[in-house]
Design a protein around this motif. Structure first.
Motif, PDB file in Angstrom:
ATOM      1  N   UNK A  76       0.837  -1.192   0.000  1.00 13.39           N
ATOM      2  CA  UNK A  76       0.000   0.000   0.000  1.00 13.39           C
ATOM      3  C   UNK A  76       0.873   1.243   0.000  1.00 13.39           C
ATOM      4  N   UNK A  77       0.318   2.324  -0.490  1.00 12.29           N
ATOM      5  CA  UNK A  77       0.971   3.623  -0.501  1.00 12.29           C
ATOM      6  C   UNK A  77       0.876   4.218   0.905  1.00 12.29           C
ATOM      7  N   UNK A  78       1.964   4.732   1.432  1.00 13.76           N
ATOM      8  CA  UNK A  78       1.943   5.410   2.731  1.00 13.76           C
ATOM      9  C   UNK A  78       1.637   6.898   2.514  1.00 13.76           C
ATOM     10  N   UNK A  79       1.386   7.609   3.595  1.00 10.03           N
ATOM     11  CA  UNK A  79       1.190   9.051   3.478  1.00 10.03           C
ATOM     12  C   UNK A  79       2.446   9.718   2.918  1.00 10.03           C
ATOM     13  N   UNK A  80       3.609   9.259   3.374  1.00 10.12           N
ATOM     14  CA  UNK A  80       4.871   9.799   2.852  1.00 10.12           C
ATOM     15  C   UNK A  80       5.003   9.499   1.358  1.00 10.12           C
ATOM     16  N   UNK A  81       4.542   8.335   0.940  1.00 10.05           N
ATOM     17  CA  UNK A  81       4.576   7.975  -0.470  1.00 10.05           C
ATOM     18  C   UNK A  81       3.662   8.853  -1.299  1.00 10.05           C
ATOM     19  N   UNK A  82       2.468   9.155  -0.781  1.00  7.87           N
ATOM     20  CA  UNK A  82       1.540  10.042  -1.489  1.00  7.87           C
ATOM     21  C   UNK A  82       2.150  11.436  -1.606  1.00  7.87           C
ATOM     22  N   UNK A  83       2.799  11.894  -0.549  1.00  8.93           N
ATOM     23  CA  UNK A  83       3.445  13.220  -0.562  1.00  8.93           C
ATOM     24  C   UNK A  83       4.585  13.246  -1.589  1.00  8.93           C
ATOM     25  N   UNK A  84       5.416  12.207  -1.588  1.00  5.63           N
ATOM     26  CA  UNK A  84       6.533  12.136  -2.543  1.00  5.63           C
ATOM     27  C   UNK A  84       6.017  12.071  -3.981  1.00  5.63           C
ATOM     28  N   UNK A  85       4.945  11.319  -4.202  1.00  7.58           N
ATOM     29  CA  UNK A  85       4.357  11.223  -5.540  1.00  7.58           C
ATOM     30  C   UNK A  85       3.818  12.579  -5.984  1.00  7.58           C
ATOM     31  N   UNK A  86       3.160  13.284  -5.087  1.00  7.67           N
ATOM     32  CA  UNK A  86       2.642  14.620  -5.412  1.00  7.67           C
ATOM     33  C   UNK A  86       3.785  15.567  -5.769  1.00  7.67           C
ATOM     34  N   UNK A  87       4.854  15.559  -4.971  1.00  6.46           N
ATOM     35  CA  UNK A  87       6.009  16.419  -5.258  1.00  6.46           C
ATOM     36  C   UNK A  87       6.621  16.104  -6.614  1.00  6.46           C
ATOM     37  N   UNK A  88       6.732  14.817  -6.914  1.00  2.00           N
ATOM     38  CA  UNK A  88       7.319  14.430  -8.200  1.00  2.00           C
ATOM     39  C   UNK A  88       6.404  14.808  -9.358  1.00  2.00           C
ATOM     40  N   UNK A  89       5.099  14.664  -9.177  1.00  2.84           N
ATOM     41  CA  UNK A  89       4.154  15.052 -10.227  1.00  2.84           C
ATOM     42  C   UNK A  89       4.258  16.554 -10.511  1.00  2.84           C
ATOM     43  N   UNK A  90       4.394  17.359  -9.470  1.00  2.00           N
ATOM     44  CA  UNK A  90       4.554  18.807  -9.642  1.00  2.00           C
ATOM     45  C   UNK A  90       5.862  19.099 -10.363  1.00  2.00           C
ATOM     46  N   UNK A  91       6.960  18.450  -9.960  1.00  2.00           N
ATOM     47  CA  UNK A  91       8.263  18.658 -10.594  1.00  2.00           C
ATOM     48  C   UNK A  91       8.199  18.324 -12.083  1.00  2.00           C
ATOM     49  N   UNK A  92       7.582  17.188 -12.398  1.00  2.00           N
ATOM     50  CA  UNK A  92       7.473  16.780 -13.807  1.00  2.00           C
ATOM     51  C   UNK A  92       6.609  17.756 -14.596  1.00  2.00           C
ATOM     52  N   UNK A  93       5.505  18.213 -14.008  1.00  2.00           N
ATOM     53  CA  UNK A  93       4.624  19.160 -14.695  1.00  2.00           C
ATOM     54  C   UNK A  93       5.362  20.470 -14.977  1.00  2.00           C
ATOM     55  N   UNK A  94       6.177  20.919 -14.027  1.00  2.00           N
ATOM     56  CA  UNK A  94       6.957  22.145 -14.239  1.00  2.00           C
ATOM     57  C   UNK A  94       7.968  21.954 -15.365  1.00  2.00           C
ATOM     58  N   UNK A  95       8.594  20.785 -15.422  1.00  2.00           N
ATOM     59  CA  UNK A  95       9.538  20.502 -16.508  1.00  2.00           C
ATOM     60  C   UNK A  95       8.838  20.471 -17.863  1.00  2.00           C
ATOM     61  N   UNK A  96       7.668  19.864 -17.905  1.00  2.00           N
ATOM     62  CA  UNK A  96       6.901  19.810 -19.151  1.00  2.00           C
ATOM     63  C   UNK A  96       6.517  21.217 -19.594  1.00  2.00           C
TER      64      UNK A  96
END
Length: 112
Positions: A76-96
């Motif tokens: 299962x995804x942990x809260x820390x995992x959800x936070x890390x995924x959100x941060x990475x999604x934002x980083x990727x969106x900014x790069x795009x």
């Protein structure tokens, strides 16, 4: 994992676990679906990714079930995992966005 960029397999494994816990084969199937068939994780790769994500406390063992004489581990995804995924999604969106802005500017300058 927030201080460095995340590998695509790690990103997709975390994404696959957003909606519910899954066992290894379920994760493989969901990653393939999420990537449009572009990424097909091999079992060794999957468990290497899961081990790293678990060590970083981004995923956790949810439960184990016996299925046809074999043990299935659900992650299962942990809260820390959800936070890390959100941060990475934002980083990727900014790069795009940066790449698209630069490509539009290049096209506008007639460099296409």
């Amino acid at each position: 994992m927030t201080s460095r960029s995340m590998t695509e397999p790690a990103f997709l494994v975390l994404t696959a676990l957003v909606d519910r816990p899954r066992h290894g084969y379920g994760i493989v199937q969901e990653v393939e679906r999420l990537s449009g068939g572009r990424l097909r994780l091999k079992v060794g790769t999957l468990y290497g990714v899961l081990d790293r994500l678990a060590a970083d406390e981004l995923v956790a063992l949810d439960r184990e079930e016996a299925h046809q004489g074999r043990l299935r581990r659900y992650y299962r995804l942990t809260d820390a995992g959800a936070h890390a995924l959100e941060e990475e999604a934002v980083r990727l969106a900014e790069n795009v966005k940066s790449a698209r802005d630069r490509l539009r500017a290049r096209h506008a300058e007639g460099m296409a």
